[in-house]
Write an enzyme that holds these catalytic residues in place. Structure first.
Site, PDB file in Angstrom:
ATOM      1  N   CYS A  13       0.797  -1.100   0.012  1.00 39.54           N
ATOM      2  CA  CYS A  13       0.233   0.069   0.056  1.00 39.54           C
ATOM      3  C   CYS A  13       0.907   1.221   0.070  1.00 39.54           C
ATOM      4  O   CYS A  13       2.048   0.904  -0.109  1.00 39.54           O
ATOM      5  CB  CYS A  13      -0.759   0.090   1.204  1.00 39.54           C
ATOM      6  N   ARG A  60       0.608   2.332  -5.931  1.00 35.85           N
ATOM      7  CA  ARG A  60       0.714   1.173  -4.867  1.00 35.85           C
ATOM      8  C   ARG A  60      -0.515   0.474  -4.743  1.00 35.85           C
ATOM      9  O   ARG A  60      -0.110  -0.692  -3.909  1.00 35.85           O
ATOM     10  CB  ARG A  60       1.624   1.944  -3.843  1.00 35.85           C
ATOM     11  N   TRP A  79      -4.042  -1.651  -1.282  1.00 36.44           N
ATOM     12  CA  TRP A  79      -3.810  -2.987  -2.207  1.00 36.44           C
ATOM     13  C   TRP A  79      -4.170  -3.959  -1.177  1.00 36.44           C
ATOM     14  O   TRP A  79      -3.326  -4.528  -0.417  1.00 36.44           O
ATOM     15  CB  TRP A  79      -2.739  -2.990  -2.967  1.00 36.44           C
ATOM     16  N   ASN A 124       1.789  -0.236   5.654  1.00 40.02           N
ATOM     17  CA  ASN A 124       1.890  -1.041   4.512  1.00 40.02           C
ATOM     18  C   ASN A 124       2.746  -2.334   4.794  1.00 40.02           C
ATOM     19  O   ASN A 124       3.547  -2.336   5.605  1.00 40.02           O
ATOM     20  CB  ASN A 124       2.904  -0.391   3.622  1.00 40.02           C
ATOM     21  N   GLY A 125       2.261  -3.606   4.256  1.00 41.48           N
ATOM     22  CA  GLY A 125       3.011  -4.864   4.556  1.00 41.48           C
ATOM     23  C   GLY A 125       2.184  -5.884   5.118  1.00 41.48           C
ATOM     24  O   GLY A 125       0.751  -5.768   4.948  1.00 41.48           O
ATOM     25  N   GLU A 166       7.276 -10.250 -23.445  1.00 42.99           N
ATOM     26  CA  GLU A 166       7.110  -9.129 -22.732  1.00 42.99           C
ATOM     27  C   GLU A 166       5.885  -8.639 -23.553  1.00 42.99           C
ATOM     28  O   GLU A 166       4.966  -7.962 -22.886  1.00 42.99           O
ATOM     29  CB  GLU A 166       8.273  -8.295 -23.088  1.00 42.99           C
ATOM     30  N   LYS A 168       2.220  -7.423 -21.846  1.00 43.54           N
ATOM     31  CA  LYS A 168       1.734  -6.076 -21.835  1.00 43.54           C
ATOM     32  C   LYS A 168       0.417  -5.829 -22.247  1.00 43.54           C
ATOM     33  O   LYS A 168      -0.428  -5.513 -21.639  1.00 43.54           O
ATOM     34  CB  LYS A 168       2.550  -5.203 -22.744  1.00 43.54           C
ATOM     35  N   GLU A 176      -2.024  -7.861 -19.179  1.00 45.07           N
ATOM     36  CA  GLU A 176      -2.290  -7.022 -18.114  1.00 45.07           C
ATOM     37  C   GLU A 176      -3.075  -5.531 -18.134  1.00 45.07           C
ATOM     38  O   GLU A 176      -3.820  -5.159 -17.274  1.00 45.07           O
ATOM     39  CB  GLU A 176      -0.819  -6.636 -17.494  1.00 45.07           C
ATOM     40  N   HIS A 183       5.208 -27.549 -31.401  1.00 43.60           N
ATOM     41  CA  HIS A 183       5.326 -28.729 -30.569  1.00 43.60           C
ATOM     42  C   HIS A 183       3.987 -28.538 -29.334  1.00 43.60           C
ATOM     43  O   HIS A 183       4.072 -28.949 -28.287  1.00 43.60           O
ATOM     44  CB  HIS A 183       6.709 -28.589 -29.705  1.00 43.60           C
ATOM     45  N   LYS A 218       1.665  -1.735  -8.459  1.00 50.08           N
ATOM     46  CA  LYS A 218       2.768  -1.299  -9.295  1.00 50.08           C
ATOM     47  C   LYS A 218       3.919  -2.414  -8.463  1.00 50.08           C
ATOM     48  O   LYS A 218       4.886  -2.586  -9.215  1.00 50.08           O
ATOM     49  CB  LYS A 218       3.002   0.148  -9.013  1.00 50.08           C
TER      50      LYS A 218
HETATM   51  O1  M6R Z   1       9.674  -3.399  -9.680  1.00 48.95           O
HETATM   52  P1  M6R Z   1      10.014  -4.645 -10.388  1.00 48.95           P
HETATM   53  O2  M6R Z   1      10.692  -4.436 -11.351  1.00 48.95           O
HETATM   54  O3  M6R Z   1      10.583  -5.427  -9.468  1.00 48.95           O
HETATM   55  O4  M6R Z   1       8.519  -5.404 -10.690  1.00 48.95           O
HETATM   56  C1  M6R Z   1       8.697  -6.651 -11.359  1.00 48.95           C
HETATM   57  C2  M6R Z   1       7.323  -6.944 -11.705  1.00 48.95           C
HETATM   58  O5  M6R Z   1       6.235  -6.914 -10.756  1.00 48.95           O
HETATM   59  C3  M6R Z   1       6.588  -5.997 -12.795  1.00 48.95           C
HETATM   60  O6  M6R Z   1       7.677  -5.834 -13.808  1.00 48.95           O
HETATM   61  C4  M6R Z   1       5.285  -6.213 -13.296  1.00 48.95           C
HETATM   62  O7  M6R Z   1       5.526  -7.503 -13.870  1.00 48.95           O
HETATM   63  C5  M6R Z   1       4.796  -5.116 -14.102  1.00 48.95           C
HETATM   64  N1  M6R Z   1       3.523  -5.247 -13.894  1.00 48.95           N
HETATM   65  C6  M6R Z   1       4.871  -5.616 -15.759  1.00 48.95           C
HETATM   66  O8  M6R Z   1       4.370  -4.491 -16.448  1.00 48.95           O
END
Ligand code: M6R
Length: 609
Positions: free
Chosen positions: A2, A27, A74, A98-99, A482, A486, A489, A505, A604
């Site tokens: 959070c 966050r 979150w 947070n945690g 990747e 993208k 997500e 395969h 994030k």
């Molecule tokens: O802050 P980080 O780079 O360690 O985060 C890793 C992943 O959580 C982050 O890249 C996540 O996959 C993103 N939402 C991708 O867009």
């Protein structure tokens, strides 16, 4: 996972908190709340959903107070609801957290036996009651806070205030980030620096176990026993506009468009053209040691893991040494065969990802050196690593990572060049040639952005599809992963990334005329093979979107749609390809009316396992 925030000053804390929470919404954004001391009484306001709901509620019934704390959530324990939203109160104490408190059930049972009534399903409420419990024993808030945190197990950043001692905010951390700031009129606390930029550039990052006391006289830091600790202050260069959208409809688009400039920033001042070498002065590991490195590992999560995979291809092809790539959550639990003399490179935008941090700690425990490629200065990973290569891409607000990815890949180019030169695999002339190539990358990205309209057209044609497949080979296999990540997500479309040669395969069974296949086919030594894979999917009636090198006409016959990236060296193609796929995913999501910067279920920074 959070965001927490606190203010003590002369202005209305409500405005500072609400504006600051907007910066922390990345966050977590399933609920938000603030507490202020209004005429000596704690007043709490909480709302479910986006921060604007809290703003609306504050408009309907305003609050005023010059001391306050705020939170954007979150959910981990308990669903998103007003009751579970922070701040949480007990007696005359109020806190934000947070945690995750791992022993909260034991604490809860004990506190319930003491007569405390729990109103939420959160672990956090146990902390509030615990502090109140210790205050009942005629302790000061500070003493109660200290006594309470000694009993907590888990990860936390906690901020609290108390009616009995209104001119004070208390904070502590263990495993979650916390930064303090101050100017001549006020003191602040926050989960990261972005909310503070509007008020101050001078900040202090707390370490695990630190206890910060914020009063009108300033900020003091002690350990859990009350012994003073001196923590260095840092100056933050990011400007406040960097965290605004700058006129773009979404942070994601703004951040995609920033990439040419950012890639230059990642490179800036970090090479010596005469020596044909990268000049990584800011990395504190003596770089000569790379000659003696026994084995290299790369560990990361999500998009950063994809950057790590690109790094593997790059290092292996440039310096001909084996590199093992691991996902953070797998590495930490599989007793990795890391030894003294190994180098473990961890990659993370936030520097706070729990699994990556745990992997770095495990690697250190096993005797390896840890070099981190990190964006957030002063983050836990950066502080705990033996060396840091900062990506310098500025705050990344959008949950979908874009500029962090390309700057991580750029950092790998610099790193690989330097290791190649240090190990004498590359001579100065090779090095200069590489530096010329790297200097051209921002221009390749600009080219892709200039042709964004073509990607918008592609998005318009395909945004209603329910499944996509992305294919790539070699260094572009991670780009297929990747691109698919993208898309899924932010658009909620199911997408799979595959090594193009692996198609036959199994996954080829998925193909039909309703499953678009994105084929990454820039000019390289695997071009013909990739083209054969393209033909295989085409033969099964899949609509094919080919990303090729400019000037390549052979593909016109086979692909349904084509997007051309600049004709660059094969090892450099990941960056322009990734940017094209970011833009494609972005426009698909916009056409599907999705809140691009706040995709569902995501946060994030993943600071829990
Ligand atoms: O802050 P980080 O780079 O360690 O985060 C890793 C992943 O959580 C982050 O890249 C996540 O996959 C993103 N939402 C991708 O867009």
């Amino acid at each position: 996972m959070c965001g927490i925030l606190g203010y003590l000053g002369r202005d209305n804390a409500v405005d500072v908190l609400v504006n600051g929470l907007k910066r922390l919404e990345y966050r977590g954004y399933d609920s938000a709340g603030i507490a202020v001391l209004q005429q000596g009484r704690i007043e709490v306001r909480r709302s479910v959903g986006a921060l604007r709901n809290l703003e609306e509620s504050l408009k309907r019934e305003s609050l005023f107070g010059t001391t306050g704390i705020g939170h954007t959530r979150w959910a981990t324990h308990g669903k998103p609801s007003e009751q579970n939203a922070h701040p949480h109160c007990s007696g005359n104490v109020v806190i934000v957290h947070n945690g995750i408190i791992e022993n909260y059930l034991t604490l809860k049972q004990r506190l319930e036996n003491e007569g405390y009534v729990f109103e939420s399903e959160t672990d956090t409420e146990a902390i509030a009651h615990l502090f109140a419990f210790h205050m009942q024993e005629r302790r000061s808030f500070l003493q109660a806070f200290r006594a309470g945190i000694r009993e907590l197990r888990g990860s936390y950043a906690i901020a609290g205030m108390c009616e009995a001692e209104p001119d004070m905010l208390l904070v502590t951390r263990s495993g979650c980030p916390l930064v303090l700031g101050q100017n001549e009129n006020a003191v602040f606390l926050s989960s990261d620096v972005t909310p503070l930029l509007a008020h101050t550039r001078t900040v202090t990052f707390l370490e695990d176990g630190d206890l910060g006391t914020l009063t009108p006289r300033g900020v003091t830091v002690t350990d859990g026993e009350g012994r003073p600790i001196s923590r260095e202050t840092s100056h933050v260069d990011w400007n406040a506009e960097a965290v605004e959208k700058g006129g773009a409809p979404h942070f994601m688009l703004k951040e995609i468009h920033e990439q040419p400039e950012i890639l230059l920033d990642t490179l800036r001042g970090r090479y010596s053209y005469d020596a044909g070498d990268a000049d990584l002065l800011d990395v504190t590991i003596p770089l000569e040691t790379f000659r003696q490195v026994r084995r290299m590992w790369i560990v990361a999560c999500g998009t950063s893991w994809h950057a790590g995979m690109v790094g593997k291809y790059l290092l292996e092809s440039l310096i001909r040494r084996p590199v093992q790539v691991d996902i953070g959550s797998e590495f930490r639990y599989r007793e990795p065969l890391v030894q003294e003399g190994d180098l473990v490179i961890t990659v993370s935008q936030s520097g706070e990802t729990a699994d990556t941090l745990a992997a770095a700690r495990e690697a250190k425990r096993l005797g390896a050196r840890v070099l981190s490629i990190v964006n957030v200065v002063g983050s836990t990973l950066a502080r705990e690593s033996d060396g840091v290569l900062y990506t310098r891409c500025g705050p990344e607000i959008s949950v979908a990572s874009t500029k962090a990815f390309t700057s991580q890949v750029m950092a790998f180019y610099l790193f690989a060049l330097h290791v190649g030169r240090t190990c004498h695999v590359l001579n100065p002339e090779d090095g200069r040639w590489w530096l010329d190539q790297l200097a051209a990358v921002p221009g390749y990205v600009e080219h892709v952005i200039k042709h964004e309209a073509e990607l918008v057209s592609l998005a318009k044609r395909f945004y209603r599809k329910r499944n996509f497949i992305y294919l790539g080979r070699g260094i572009n296999f991670p780009i297929a992963l990747e691109g698919a990540l993208k898309l899924k997500e932010i658009s909620y479309i199911h997408a799979e990334g595959y090594a193009a040669g692996e198609m036959k395969h199994g996954p080829i069974a998925l193909i039909d005329e309703d499953v678009p296949v994105v084929v990454l086919a820039p000019r390289n030594q695997l071009y013909d093979k990739t083209l054969s894979n393209l033909m295989e999917v085409k033969a099964r009636n899949a609509p094919v979107i080919a990303l090729v090198s400019e000037g390549d006409h052979s593909r016109d016959v086979s692909a349904d749609c084509v997007f051309a990236i600049p004709d660059c060296h094969a090892l450099l193609s990941p960056i322009p390809l990734a940017v094209a796929l970011q833009l494609f995913a972005y426009h698909v999501a916009v056409l599907r009316n999705i809140d691009v910067d706040r995709p569902r279920n995501l946060a994030k920074s993943v600071t829990v396992e």
